[in-house]
Design an enzyme around this catalytic site. Structure first.
Site, PDB file in Angstrom:
ATOM      1  N   PHE A 245       0.929  -1.184  -0.244  1.00 24.61           N
ATOM      2  CA  PHE A 245       0.080   0.188   0.081  1.00 24.61           C
ATOM      3  C   PHE A 245       0.810   1.185  -0.102  1.00 24.61           C
ATOM      4  O   PHE A 245       1.692   1.229   0.952  1.00 24.61           O
ATOM      5  CB  PHE A 245      -1.134  -0.007   1.261  1.00 24.61           C
ATOM      6  CG  PHE A 245      -2.039   1.265   1.297  1.00 24.61           C
ATOM      7  CD1 PHE A 245      -3.004   1.201   0.558  1.00 24.61           C
ATOM      8  CD2 PHE A 245      -1.588   2.326   1.947  1.00 24.61           C
ATOM      9  CE1 PHE A 245      -3.753   2.200   0.346  1.00 24.61           C
ATOM     10  CE2 PHE A 245      -2.370   3.557   1.895  1.00 24.61           C
ATOM     11  CZ  PHE A 245      -3.403   3.755   0.981  1.00 24.61           C
TER      12      PHE A 245
ATOM     13  N   ASP B 201       9.319   2.741   1.844  1.00 23.50           N
ATOM     14  CA  ASP B 201       8.189   3.322   2.160  1.00 23.50           C
ATOM     15  C   ASP B 201       7.954   3.080   3.686  1.00 23.50           C
ATOM     16  O   ASP B 201       7.522   2.131   4.101  1.00 23.50           O
ATOM     17  CB  ASP B 201       6.957   2.844   1.292  1.00 23.50           C
ATOM     18  CG  ASP B 201       5.549   3.610   1.834  1.00 23.50           C
ATOM     19  OD1 ASP B 201       5.573   4.101   2.781  1.00 23.50           O
ATOM     20  OD2 ASP B 201       4.580   3.457   1.082  1.00 23.50           O
TER      21      ASP B 201
ATOM     22  N   LYS C 114       2.864  10.149   8.079  1.00 25.91           N
ATOM     23  CA  LYS C 114       2.007   9.689   9.442  1.00 25.91           C
ATOM     24  C   LYS C 114       2.678  10.305  10.577  1.00 25.91           C
ATOM     25  O   LYS C 114       2.164  11.423  11.185  1.00 25.91           O
ATOM     26  CB  LYS C 114       1.792   8.190   9.583  1.00 25.91           C
ATOM     27  CG  LYS C 114       1.021   7.618   8.341  1.00 25.91           C
ATOM     28  CD  LYS C 114       0.578   6.135   8.539  1.00 25.91           C
ATOM     29  CE  LYS C 114      -0.957   6.159   7.766  1.00 25.91           C
ATOM     30  NZ  LYS C 114      -0.421   5.221   6.267  1.00 25.91           N
TER      31      LYS C 114
HETATM   32  C1  LIG Z   1      -0.654   5.472   5.000  1.00 30.64           C
HETATM   33  C2  LIG Z   1       0.321   5.340   3.772  1.00 30.64           C
HETATM   34  C3  LIG Z   1       0.629   5.629   2.914  1.00 30.64           C
HETATM   35  C4  LIG Z   1      -0.519   7.010   2.368  1.00 30.64           C
HETATM   36  O1  LIG Z   1      -0.466   7.766   3.220  1.00 30.64           O
HETATM   37  P1  LIG Z   1      -1.329   9.160   2.919  1.00 30.64           P
HETATM   38  O2  LIG Z   1      -0.882  10.107   4.170  1.00 30.64           O
HETATM   39  O3  LIG Z   1      -2.752   8.589   3.417  1.00 30.64           O
HETATM   40  O4  LIG Z   1      -1.352   9.678   1.740  1.00 30.64           O
HETATM   41  C5  LIG Z   1       1.596   5.407   2.018  1.00 30.64           C
HETATM   42  N1  LIG Z   1       2.148   4.154   2.419  1.00 30.64           N
HETATM   43  C6  LIG Z   1       2.028   3.460   3.505  1.00 30.64           C
HETATM   44  C7  LIG Z   1       3.107   2.664   3.896  1.00 30.64           C
HETATM   45  C8  LIG Z   1       1.097   3.948   4.343  1.00 30.64           C
HETATM   46  O5  LIG Z   1       0.770   3.353   5.738  1.00 30.64           O
END
Ligand SMILES: *Cc1c(COP(=O)(O)O)cnc(C)c1O
Length: 398
Positions: free
Chosen positions: A129, A214, A243
């Site tokens: 994701f 990521d 986050k």
């Molecule tokens: C939450 C998340 C995203 C997306 O972040 P947003 O602030 O919602 O755009 C991307 N990568 C990972 C691993 C995430 O947990």
């Protein structure tokens, strides 16, 4: 008739008025224990005095000036991140998806600037994701997020998790980078083993690919190190974060080694809000706490306590819980029953958790969580499990 707020979320009935540490309080005064942290965001819990002060003091002075001017607190936050990580340079943005867009664009531009504009493809992993923009849903490759939104953005090749033959076969002359979460968050808390991360680093070096990590969910101390990849002893070329870095203020960043960061020359990429004084004040305040001596060690200690208690809980309730997932305070449980039902049952007991893929519930408390609060959460898990078991017995008898 449609609601004024668009219907793209299935929200709980709860509305909170305030928060304090790991607790949220409704207008009616009901207190619930927050083991969701607004989806791994509130690393310092709610209304942390140091963050409240940083934000309110900054709010009295200056909110926004744009990136057309110097932002000294942004320079300071970037310098601190550079000192604390592999990175040589940092760009701020507003969200995880935006950080990933920046990371993907940087990887493509890197190869283009070296005379290989054909190298724009990025290999990603099943269950990933990376966000909800057009490019990041293509990177994530999940059908449920792609369907109905037109042709998938070109340039992403997805391989099964841990399948080295498929991975090697996917690398071609047009491949620019590998992109992976060290721990899949939304995908169900699947941890990439340290040796696998080291293998990916080696493979990237062999093929001249960039390694993009990521760490939007796994970073900012959630695993007991500032970033999860540190456990494997490797470094990426580019890393996206968001986050936790803002502790609840919308903030993201792209971190990179010099050869990659250097391709973002003036005008190549940008953002209006990213790195504004409000966000920078909060980001610095989050780092003050997370980098303070002993903070991350405490996260490690509390995580171990949590893990042991969860192991005991699961042994006692095999009809409800299947196995412990994740690492550090990015942890959770694969459920034996639908995770949505378990989430609702826990909410009734006053414990907030977040469902994830693969029938997992995420238990991702603020990093300031105490052992006592961990104990309380496990008690609530225990009680919910017993109630579910009782209803299963009753259901079978009827
Ligand atoms: C939450 C998340 C995203 C997306 O972040 P947003 O602030 O919602 O755009 C991307 N990568 C990972 C691993 C995430 O947990």
């Amino acid at each position: 008739m449609i609601t004024p707020l668009m219907p793209n979320y299935a929200r709980s009935e709860l509305a909170f008025e305030r928060g304090e540490g790991c607790w949220l309080v409704t207008a009616g005064g009901r207190r619930v224990l927050d083991f969701g942290s607004g989806i791994a965001v509130n690393v310092l819990g709610h209304a942390h005095p140091h963050l409240v002060e940083a934000l309110t003091e900054q709010a009295k002075k200056l909110w926004h000036v744009s990136n057309l001017h110097q932002i000294p607190d942004g320079e300071r936050l970037a310098r601190r991140l550079v000192e604390a990580t592999f990175a040589d340079s940092v760009m701020f943005c507003n969200s995880g998806a935006e950080a990933n867009e920046g990371a993907i664009k940087m990887a493509r531009k890197y190869h283009a600037s070296r005379g290989e504009p054909n190298r724009f493809r990025v290999i990603t992993f099943e269950g990933a994701f990376h966000g909800r923009t057009l490019a990041t849903i293509a990177a994530g490759g999940q059908k449920k997020y792609l369907e109905g939104f037109g042709p998938k953005v070109e340039g992403f090749d997805q391989v099964p998790f841990g399948d080295h033959d498929a991975l090697k076969a996917a690398i071609g002359p047009d491949t620019a980078a590998l992109m992976i979460e060290p721990i899949q968050g939304e995908g169900g808390l699947r941890v990439v083993p340290n040796e696998e991360l080291r293998y990916l680093r080696e493979l990237c070096d062999q093929h001249g690919l960039l390694l993009i990590l990521d760490e939007v969910q796994s970073g900012m101390g959630r695993t007991g190190k500032l970033f999860a990849h540190e456990w494997a002893g490797i470094t990426p070329d580019i890393m996206s974060i968001a986050k936790g870095i803002g502790g609840g203020f919308p903030l993201g960043a792209v971190l990179a080694v010099e050869k990659c960061a250097a391709v973002f020359t003036p005008g190549t990429h940008g953002t209006t809000f990213g790195g504004n004084p409000l966000g920078m004040a909060v980001g610095n305040a989050v780092l003050d706490v997370v980098l303070a001596p002993g903070f991350l060690e405490n996260v490690q200690r509390v995580s171990l306590v949590f893990k042991q208690k969860l192991a005991g809980l699961i042994d006692g309730h095999p009809k409800v819980f299947e196995e412990v997932r994740g690492f550090g305070l990015l942890t959770g449980i694969k459920c034996a029953l639908p995770n949505g039902d378990v989430t609702n049952a826990l909410r009734d007991e006053g414990l907030l958790v977040v469902p994830a893929g693969d029938n997992v519930i995420r238990l991702i408390p603020p990093l300031i969580v105490s052992e006592e609060e961990i104990g309380l959460a496990v008690d609530k898990l225990e009680k919910a499990a017993r109630l579910i078991e009782a209803s299963l017995v009753k259901g079978a008898a009827e």
